[in-house]
Design an enzyme around this catalytic site. Structure first.
Site, PDB file in Angstrom:
ATOM      1  N   GLY A 115       0.838  -1.184   0.095  1.00 61.16           N
ATOM      2  CA  GLY A 115      -0.040  -0.026   0.092  1.00 61.16           C
ATOM      3  C   GLY A 115       0.921   1.240  -0.252  1.00 61.16           C
ATOM      4  N   GLN A 150      -8.085  -0.503   2.726  1.00 54.66           N
ATOM      5  CA  GLN A 150      -8.735  -0.924   3.758  1.00 54.66           C
ATOM      6  C   GLN A 150     -10.149  -1.422   3.213  1.00 54.66           C
ATOM      7  OE1 GLN A 150      -8.557  -1.681   6.963  1.00 54.66           O
ATOM      8  NE2 GLN A 150      -6.420  -0.775   7.107  1.00 54.66           N
ATOM      9  N   SER A 198      -3.363  -3.565  -1.163  1.00 58.60           N
ATOM     10  CA  SER A 198      -2.116  -4.139  -0.123  1.00 58.60           C
ATOM     11  C   SER A 198      -2.727  -5.578   0.323  1.00 58.60           C
ATOM     12  CB  SER A 198      -1.654  -3.410   0.746  1.00 58.60           C
ATOM     13  OG  SER A 198      -0.771  -4.156   1.473  1.00 58.60           O
ATOM     14  N   GLY A 199      -1.813  -6.625   0.151  1.00 58.33           N
ATOM     15  CA  GLY A 199      -2.278  -7.955   0.267  1.00 58.33           C
ATOM     16  C   GLY A 199      -2.552  -8.371   1.435  1.00 58.33           C
ATOM     17  N   HIS A 200      -1.480  -7.856   2.694  1.00 58.54           N
ATOM     18  CA  HIS A 200      -1.800  -8.461   3.980  1.00 58.54           C
ATOM     19  C   HIS A 200      -3.093  -7.785   4.908  1.00 58.54           C
ATOM     20  CE1 HIS A 200      -0.099  -4.885   6.546  1.00 58.54           C
ATOM     21  NE2 HIS A 200       0.092  -4.553   5.165  1.00 58.54           N
ATOM     22  N   ASN A 225      -8.750   3.877   7.752  1.00 56.01           N
ATOM     23  CA  ASN A 225      -8.069   2.617   8.754  1.00 56.01           C
ATOM     24  C   ASN A 225      -8.186   2.703  10.086  1.00 56.01           C
ATOM     25  OD1 ASN A 225      -6.170   4.710   7.556  1.00 56.01           O
ATOM     26  ND2 ASN A 225      -4.806   3.708   9.294  1.00 56.01           N
ATOM     27  N   CYS A 236       0.556   2.897  13.397  1.00 56.23           N
ATOM     28  CA  CYS A 236       1.889   3.799  13.353  1.00 56.23           C
ATOM     29  C   CYS A 236       1.870   4.411  14.046  1.00 56.23           C
ATOM     30  CB  CYS A 236       1.586   4.449  11.595  1.00 56.23           C
ATOM     31  SG  CYS A 236       0.882   3.070  10.357  1.00 56.23           S
TER      32      CYS A 236
HETATM   33  C1  PLP Z   1      -2.081  -0.522   5.883  1.00 58.81           C
HETATM   34  C2  PLP Z   1      -2.322   0.756   4.961  1.00 58.81           C
HETATM   35  C3  PLP Z   1      -1.500   1.277   4.198  1.00 58.81           C
HETATM   36  C4  PLP Z   1      -0.074   0.745   3.936  1.00 58.81           C
HETATM   37  O1  PLP Z   1      -0.057  -0.410   3.498  1.00 58.81           O
HETATM   38  P1  PLP Z   1       1.142  -1.491   3.318  1.00 58.81           P
HETATM   39  O2  PLP Z   1       1.051  -2.230   2.622  1.00 58.81           O
HETATM   40  O3  PLP Z   1       1.340  -1.678   4.961  1.00 58.81           O
HETATM   41  O4  PLP Z   1       2.400  -0.532   3.036  1.00 58.81           O
HETATM   42  C5  PLP Z   1      -1.854   2.315   3.362  1.00 58.81           C
HETATM   43  N1  PLP Z   1      -3.142   2.753   3.544  1.00 58.81           N
HETATM   44  C6  PLP Z   1      -4.131   2.476   4.371  1.00 58.81           C
HETATM   45  C7  PLP Z   1      -5.679   3.119   4.516  1.00 58.81           C
HETATM   46  C8  PLP Z   1      -3.765   1.159   5.210  1.00 58.81           C
HETATM   47  O5  PLP Z   1      -4.628   0.776   6.079  1.00 58.81           O
END
Ligand code: PLP
Length: 392
Positions: free
Chosen positions: A71, A179, A199-201, A151, A325
């Site tokens: 992300g 999200q 983002s995958g995780h 988030n 964060c």
């Molecule tokens: C987690 C998150 C990101 C960052 O993604 P990563 O894959 O951890 O770098 C960016 N934007 C939002 C809204 C997120 O929740």
């Protein structure tokens, strides 16, 4: 002791099926997709098939999906890449005050490079008003970047409407949908977006892999220079197992979305109801209905969210206070300040983000241990002491 994971907005576990799909690309089919012999052809094919799968799942074309490291990279690339490509047209960017730091800090960096950024306010529920977007557009505006869902407080933004405004005015529209993807149905055409980060995780895929959707015709400068990978726009040997894991996780998340959301909504509202009934002086942050099915965010008056986290941790319950964060720093969450909470209330917030694997038994245990912990912290709090004195 039973461990309860309630921090799914920070990250999720990788699904077993996802890991199984990835495994062959570590040992047997480990080739570099850019090579031409057989073992490499198979990894090239896996990358192509994954790209097609993700494109189909989002209503995009094969050539509109670019793989990234997650992300953060997708957000950085979308904003910096468009800003640089369109700097002859203008230098103004519109975003919101509740974006993830991957967007906010990128915008701040661009300000240091001579760009002008408007940070739109949000209402008490954390929503951007599309009218504010309309009013903020100038002749020099080249990009609007508004997140799909927040988030910290789970609020979902009026993305289609903002996209329509952007389209009418000929301004590009990026959304950080990290999200939202895998959690709510998304079609990039219906959403009227030109660029979208995922983002995958955040949906039971692996960490360190993500994608950026870039609509055909949008110019975007590379920020990672190297080989000719990703149509010359993002150098670096492809993360083949990660890419396969990303596509598999998205496919499974979308297949199970309705069922999982139904279950999570019930559990979410059960927990919200439980906290509201069992604990005094609390307030739900975020939109009451227009919010992610996994998100619960409360402010507890008179106490520190961090202390609450530590005591819950000692009971085997893992949550977050504000954004992961910002944990470890003493600044209150910029999101909670943006929805109008004063500093001391912003400090007393707890984010519980559930997943499809959480159960009602876990919710009951949480609702049983939370009230005495809150009471214990309040009994030690000078703010609470003052409050009681003033009341009497
Ligand atoms: C987690 C998150 C990101 C960052 O993604 P990563 O894959 O951890 O770098 C960016 N934007 C939002 C809204 C997120 O929740």
């Amino acid at each position: 002791m039973h461990k309860i994971y309630f921090d799914h907005a920070a990250t999720t576990s990788t699904r077993k099926e996802v890991v199984d799909a990835m495994l062959p690309y570590f040992i047997e089919d480990f080739g570099n997709p850019s090579s031409i012999y057989e073992v490499a052809r198979r990894s090239k094919q896996a990358v192509d098939e994954s790209r097609q799968k993700i494109a189909d799942l989002l209503g995009a074309d094969f050539s509109e999906i670019y793989f990234t490291s997650g992300g953060t990279e997708s957000d950085n690339w979308a904003i910096k890449g468009v800003a640089e490509s369109y700097k002859n047209k203008g230098n103004h960017i519109i975003t919101s005050s509740i974006e993830h730091h991957a967007v906010l800090h990128t915008c701040q960096y661009l300000e240091s490079q001579g760009y002008e950024v408007t940070y739109l306010p949000v209402d008490e529920y954390g929503q951007v008003n599309p009218e504010d977007v309309k009013k903020a557009i100038k002749n020099t505006t080249i990009l609007i970047s508004i997140m799909y869902a927040n988030n910290e407080i789970g609020t979902i933004q009026p993305i289609e409407e903002i996209g329509r405004i952007a389209k009418e005015r000929g301004v590009l529209f990026h959304t950080d949908a990290v999200q939202a993807v895998g959690h709510i149905p998304i079609d990039v055409k219906k959403a009227n977006v030109d660029l979208l980060s995922l983002s995958g995780h955040k949906f039971h895929g692996p960490k360190g892999i993500g994608a950026l959707y870039v609509r055909k015709g949008v110019r975007i400068k590379a920020i990672l220079h190297g080989g000719a990978q990703e149509r010359n726009r993002r150098g670096g040997t492809e993360n083949v197992p990660g890419i396969v894991g990303l596509a598999t996780a998205l496919e499974l998340a979308i297949k199970d979305m309705d069922e999982n959301n139904k279950k999570m909504l019930e559990l979410r509202d059960y927990i919200i109801e439980g906290i509201s009934q069992k604990v005094d002086f609390v307030k739900l942050n975020g939109h009451p209905t227009n919010r992610l099915a996994n998100n619960i965010n409360f402010t507890f008056d008179f106490i520190e969210g961090e202390s609450l986290l530590l005591l819950l941790d000692s009971k085997g319950i893992f949550c977050s206070s504000g954004s992961a964060c910002t944990s470890g720093s003493l600044d209150p969450s910029h999101v909670l300040l943006a929805i109008g909470l004063p500093h001391e209330k912003a400090h007393g917030s707890l984010r519980v983000t559930i997943g499809d694997e959480n159960t009602k038994e876990e919710a009951d245990y949480f609702l049983e241990v939370l009230p005495p912990i809150v009471q214990r912290l309040r009994d030690m709090s000078p703010l609470y002491e003052d409050f009681k004195k003033r009341k009497n």
